[in-house]
Design a protein around this motif. Structure first.
Motif, PDB file in Angstrom:
ATOM      1  N   VAL A  39      -6.652   3.466  -6.256  1.00 57.98           N
ATOM      2  CA  VAL A  39      -6.921   4.184  -5.260  1.00 57.98           C
ATOM      3  C   VAL A  39      -6.150   3.337  -4.075  1.00 57.98           C
ATOM      4  CG1 VAL A  39      -9.249   4.909  -5.704  1.00 57.98           C
ATOM      5  CG2 VAL A  39      -8.932   2.818  -4.515  1.00 57.98           C
ATOM      6  N   ALA A  40      -5.475   4.212  -3.240  1.00 60.35           N
ATOM      7  CA  ALA A  40      -4.758   3.749  -1.968  1.00 60.35           C
ATOM      8  C   ALA A  40      -5.456   4.319  -0.848  1.00 60.35           C
ATOM      9  CB  ALA A  40      -3.281   4.445  -2.111  1.00 60.35           C
ATOM     10  N   LEU A  41      -5.971   3.478  -0.033  1.00 60.02           N
ATOM     11  CA  LEU A  41      -6.844   3.638   1.412  1.00 60.02           C
ATOM     12  C   LEU A  41      -6.132   3.207   2.425  1.00 60.02           C
ATOM     13  CD1 LEU A  41      -9.958   2.706  -0.923  1.00 60.02           C
ATOM     14  CD2 LEU A  41      -8.992   4.937  -0.494  1.00 60.02           C
ATOM     15  N   THR A  42      -5.010   3.213   2.799  1.00 59.64           N
ATOM     16  CA  THR A  42      -4.467   2.514   3.959  1.00 59.64           C
ATOM     17  C   THR A  42      -4.026   3.507   5.189  1.00 59.64           C
ATOM     18  OG1 THR A  42      -2.350   2.322   3.508  1.00 59.64           O
ATOM     19  CG2 THR A  42      -3.787   0.506   2.913  1.00 59.64           C
ATOM     20  N   HIS A  43      -3.575   4.687   4.774  1.00 55.28           N
ATOM     21  CA  HIS A  43      -2.882   5.456   5.520  1.00 55.28           C
ATOM     22  C   HIS A  43      -1.437   4.936   6.068  1.00 55.28           C
ATOM     23  CE1 HIS A  43      -5.909   8.588   6.408  1.00 55.28           C
ATOM     24  NE2 HIS A  43      -6.895   7.771   7.002  1.00 55.28           N
ATOM     25  N   ASP A  44      -0.982   4.034   5.191  1.00 51.24           N
ATOM     26  CA  ASP A  44       0.318   3.651   5.525  1.00 51.24           C
ATOM     27  C   ASP A  44       1.049   4.043   4.425  1.00 51.24           C
ATOM     28  OD1 ASP A  44       2.861   2.140   5.733  1.00 51.24           O
ATOM     29  OD2 ASP A  44       1.766   0.319   6.192  1.00 51.24           O
ATOM     30  N   PRO A  45       2.126   4.995   4.290  1.00 50.51           N
ATOM     31  CA  PRO A  45       2.886   5.389   3.304  1.00 50.51           C
ATOM     32  C   PRO A  45       3.563   4.327   2.720  1.00 50.51           C
ATOM     33  CG  PRO A  45       3.224   6.804   5.447  1.00 50.51           C
ATOM     34  CD  PRO A  45       2.454   5.805   5.903  1.00 50.51           C
ATOM     35  N   ARG A  46       4.054   3.409   3.518  1.00 54.65           N
ATOM     36  CA  ARG A  46       5.066   2.408   2.739  1.00 54.65           C
ATOM     37  C   ARG A  46       4.180   1.418   1.590  1.00 54.65           C
ATOM     38  NH1 ARG A  46       5.971  -1.233   7.900  1.00 54.65           N
ATOM     39  NH2 ARG A  46       3.667  -0.553   8.196  1.00 54.65           N
ATOM     40  N   ILE A  47       2.695   1.637   1.739  1.00 57.69           N
ATOM     41  CA  ILE A  47       2.100   0.946   0.500  1.00 57.69           C
ATOM     42  C   ILE A  47       1.389   2.089  -0.196  1.00 57.69           C
ATOM     43  CG2 ILE A  47      -0.402  -0.082   0.235  1.00 57.69           C
ATOM     44  CD1 ILE A  47       0.119  -1.894   2.661  1.00 57.69           C
ATOM     45  N   ASP A  48       0.831   3.049   0.399  1.00 56.54           N
ATOM     46  CA  ASP A  48       0.180   4.395  -0.430  1.00 56.54           C
ATOM     47  C   ASP A  48       1.037   4.967  -1.244  1.00 56.54           C
ATOM     48  OD1 ASP A  48      -1.904   3.533   1.106  1.00 56.54           O
ATOM     49  OD2 ASP A  48      -2.318   5.256   2.100  1.00 56.54           O
ATOM     50  N   ASP A  49       2.249   5.496  -0.755  1.00 52.94           N
ATOM     51  CA  ASP A  49       3.243   6.207  -1.565  1.00 52.94           C
ATOM     52  C   ASP A  49       3.590   5.319  -2.699  1.00 52.94           C
ATOM     53  OD1 ASP A  49       2.690   8.243   0.384  1.00 52.94           O
ATOM     54  OD2 ASP A  49       4.832   8.445   1.023  1.00 52.94           O
ATOM     55  N   GLU A  58     -14.471  -4.157 -12.253  1.00 50.67           N
ATOM     56  CA  GLU A  58     -13.616  -5.445 -11.985  1.00 50.67           C
ATOM     57  C   GLU A  58     -12.904  -4.848 -10.745  1.00 50.67           C
ATOM     58  OE1 GLU A  58     -10.082  -8.133 -13.808  1.00 50.67           O
ATOM     59  OE2 GLU A  58     -10.700  -6.416 -14.632  1.00 50.67           O
ATOM     60  N   VAL A  59     -12.992  -5.600  -9.513  1.00 49.44           N
ATOM     61  CA  VAL A  59     -12.126  -5.068  -8.516  1.00 49.44           C
ATOM     62  C   VAL A  59     -11.130  -5.871  -8.200  1.00 49.44           C
ATOM     63  CG1 VAL A  59     -12.397  -4.321  -6.124  1.00 49.44           C
ATOM     64  CG2 VAL A  59     -14.155  -4.123  -7.500  1.00 49.44           C
ATOM     65  N   ILE A  60      -9.813  -5.323  -7.894  1.00 50.67           N
ATOM     66  CA  ILE A  60      -8.717  -6.155  -7.609  1.00 50.67           C
ATOM     67  C   ILE A  60      -8.212  -5.384  -6.065  1.00 50.67           C
ATOM     68  CG2 ILE A  60      -6.497  -6.888  -8.167  1.00 50.67           C
ATOM     69  CD1 ILE A  60      -7.656  -6.357 -11.178  1.00 50.67           C
ATOM     70  N   VAL A  61      -7.695  -6.355  -5.057  1.00 51.01           N
ATOM     71  CA  VAL A  61      -7.277  -5.615  -3.891  1.00 51.01           C
ATOM     72  C   VAL A  61      -5.910  -6.265  -3.625  1.00 51.01           C
ATOM     73  CG1 VAL A  61      -7.560  -5.365  -1.523  1.00 51.01           C
ATOM     74  CG2 VAL A  61      -9.683  -5.297  -2.892  1.00 51.01           C
ATOM     75  N   CYS A  62      -4.972  -5.349  -3.468  1.00 52.12           N
ATOM     76  CA  CYS A  62      -3.513  -5.781  -3.310  1.00 52.12           C
ATOM     77  C   CYS A  62      -3.028  -5.591  -1.939  1.00 52.12           C
ATOM     78  CB  CYS A  62      -2.895  -5.225  -4.324  1.00 52.12           C
ATOM     79  SG  CYS A  62      -3.126  -5.552  -6.228  1.00 52.12           S
ATOM     80  N   ASP A  63      -2.500  -6.599  -1.331  1.00 50.82           N
ATOM     81  CA  ASP A  63      -1.699  -6.118   0.146  1.00 50.82           C
ATOM     82  C   ASP A  63      -1.005  -7.378   0.567  1.00 50.82           C
ATOM     83  OD1 ASP A  63      -1.115  -5.636   2.798  1.00 50.82           O
ATOM     84  OD2 ASP A  63      -3.095  -4.378   3.053  1.00 50.82           O
ATOM     85  N   PRO A  64       0.295  -7.041   0.679  1.00 49.83           N
ATOM     86  CA  PRO A  64       1.323  -8.325   0.997  1.00 49.83           C
ATOM     87  C   PRO A  64       1.199  -8.558   2.631  1.00 49.83           C
ATOM     88  CG  PRO A  64       2.542  -6.052   1.120  1.00 49.83           C
ATOM     89  CD  PRO A  64       0.923  -5.973   0.715  1.00 49.83           C
ATOM     90  N   ARG A  65       0.555  -7.832   3.449  1.00 54.42           N
ATOM     91  CA  ARG A  65       0.352  -8.306   4.936  1.00 54.42           C
ATOM     92  C   ARG A  65      -0.289  -9.341   5.285  1.00 54.42           C
ATOM     93  NH1 ARG A  65      -1.519  -2.475   6.859  1.00 54.42           N
ATOM     94  NH2 ARG A  65      -2.867  -2.852   4.956  1.00 54.42           N
ATOM     95  N   GLU A  66       0.153 -10.420   5.492  1.00 55.73           N
ATOM     96  CA  GLU A  66      -0.832 -11.251   6.088  1.00 55.73           C
ATOM     97  C   GLU A  66      -1.575 -11.364   7.099  1.00 55.73           C
ATOM     98  OE1 GLU A  66       2.236 -14.608   7.204  1.00 55.73           O
ATOM     99  OE2 GLU A  66       3.209 -14.776   5.262  1.00 55.73           O
ATOM    100  N   ARG A  86     -11.998  -1.189 -14.511  1.00 59.46           N
ATOM    101  CA  ARG A  86     -11.203  -1.991 -13.184  1.00 59.46           C
ATOM    102  C   ARG A  86     -10.784  -0.953 -11.845  1.00 59.46           C
ATOM    103  NH1 ARG A  86      -6.413  -4.857 -15.871  1.00 59.46           N
ATOM    104  NH2 ARG A  86      -7.912  -6.355 -16.737  1.00 59.46           N
ATOM    105  N   LEU A  87     -11.126  -1.341 -10.887  1.00 59.08           N
ATOM    106  CA  LEU A  87     -10.615  -0.586  -9.716  1.00 59.08           C
ATOM    107  C   LEU A  87      -9.658  -1.490  -9.133  1.00 59.08           C
ATOM    108  CD1 LEU A  87     -10.881   1.596  -7.797  1.00 59.08           C
ATOM    109  CD2 LEU A  87     -12.428   0.198  -6.628  1.00 59.08           C
ATOM    110  N   ILE A  88      -8.294  -0.952  -9.042  1.00 61.59           N
ATOM    111  CA  ILE A  88      -7.125  -1.427  -8.257  1.00 61.59           C
ATOM    112  C   ILE A  88      -7.243  -0.676  -6.701  1.00 61.59           C
ATOM    113  CG2 ILE A  88      -4.706  -1.877  -8.044  1.00 61.59           C
ATOM    114  CD1 ILE A  88      -4.565  -1.993 -10.989  1.00 61.59           C
ATOM    115  N   ILE A  89      -7.305  -1.388  -5.722  1.00 66.11           N
ATOM    116  CA  ILE A  89      -7.137  -0.859  -4.292  1.00 66.11           C
ATOM    117  C   ILE A  89      -5.931  -1.278  -3.798  1.00 66.11           C
ATOM    118  CG2 ILE A  89      -8.305  -0.889  -2.254  1.00 66.11           C
ATOM    119  CD1 ILE A  89     -11.020  -1.579  -3.452  1.00 66.11           C
TER     120      ILE A  89
END
Length: 325
Positions: free
Chosen positions: A235-245, A193-201, A170-173
């Protein structure tokens, strides 16, 4: 591929519960081209019913014909395809000119067999990964706890095989970005199995990939809710510390086999300091995080970075040290 393995074990369990002997076949090794990797399964009954695959067409036909002829009466046997002229060799030459080694176990119906198959079923559906130890002397196969990392098939020094069984990778992005999109596509092609998580509309609107699960939620929350097992990479791939950190803070509290975050060496040093100061992570937890993420391929474009990320994830999952890549 693990989904097919689960179908094989569930079918074996059904036939065994009906009081039938089942033959569980495992691909041990391939030499040359083969559509099925080592560790792949086929299960069959004496009358030729079967599920799963060893290679394709002619191999299965030859095996099932031999099975109906009563060839595989021993508890454990081994067979090589691709050498039709060898002593006792199969009657099949592989189209690619390669070789295929197969382990064949005859499992008699009864509680021990049922217990064994149920534990394999549980390992494939997300419980503790297992290591099967199958001896060529015909003694019952043993099951041991495992971390799920390393080759699916290894030979032991005293006439036995070690076969790894575990859930589908499983990969959580964490977060949507151009790199995330490329990484999701690579991972899907590799059977994850790939799951992408992001709250930004604003980024969710334009992100849609067939077969990829998208969760409109903070990745850290999704991870904290218990969606990781030992076959999970984060893996965290956004360069946004609020998401990545935040994702990294939760990821190190899981049993994920790979944790990584995108950024330069300078960015990674600054992130490590933040994770210690704000997140309270200790040195051991920081050391679990691959930062910068991925193999050093000189990557520049999103696709190249995603390739480096997935190559490193596969390397770790296969148990290959970085210096051997």
């Amino acid at each position: 591929m693990q989904q097919l393995d689960l179908q094989v074990i569930e079918q074996a369990l059904k036939w065994s519960d009906e009081g039938q002997d089942v033959w569980l076949c495992t691909v041990l090794a391939t030499f040359g081209s083969s559509p099925r990797e080592p560790g792949s399964w086929l299960v069959a009954t004496a009358d030729g019913r079967h599920a799963g695959s060893l290679s394709g067409g002619c191999v299965e036909e030859d095996f099932l014909a031999r099975l109906r002829d009563g060839v595989f009466s021993e508890p454990v046997s081994q067979l090589r395809y691709g050498e039709p002229d060898g002593p006792d060799g199969p009657r099949v030459r592989l189209p690619c000119g390669g070789l295929l080694d197969v382990l064949i176990e005859r499992l008699s119906p009864g509680q021990p067999t049922r217990d064994h198959l149920v534990q394999l079923q549980q390992a494939l559906t997300g419980h503790q990964p297992l290591l099967r130890r199958v001896s060529l002397d015909g003694t019952a196969a043993e099951l041991h706890s495992d971390n799920g990392l390393g080759p699916r098939v290894e030979s032991g020094p005293k006439g036995y095989w070690k076969l790894r069984v575990g859930p589908a990778a499983r990969l959580i992005i964490a977060g949507i970005s151009p790199v995330s999109e490329a990484c999701a596509q690579f991972a899907q092609a590799l059977g994850f199995e790939v799951i992408v998580c992001d709250p930004r509309e604003e980024v969710l609107t334009d992100f849609s990939l067939p077969g990829i699960t998208v969760k409109p939620i903070l990745p850290s929350q999704y991870i904290a809710d218990g969606h990781c097992h030992e076959a999970t990479a984060i893996v965290a791939l956004t360069h946004d510390p609020r998401i990545d950190d935040l994702a990294m803070m939760e990821a190190v509290r899981t049993g994920a086999f790979y944790i990584g975050v995108m950024g330069s060496m300078k960015t990674s040093r600054a992130r490590a300091e933040r994770l210690q100061r704000i997140g309270g992570l200790d040195e051991q937890q920081i050391a679990r995080i691959h930062m910068p993420i991925g193999l050093n391929l000189g990557s520049k474009t999103p696709a190249e970075i995603a390739l480096a990320v997935m190559a490193d994830i596969v390397r770790v999952r296969k148990g290959t040290p970085r210096h051997e890549v």
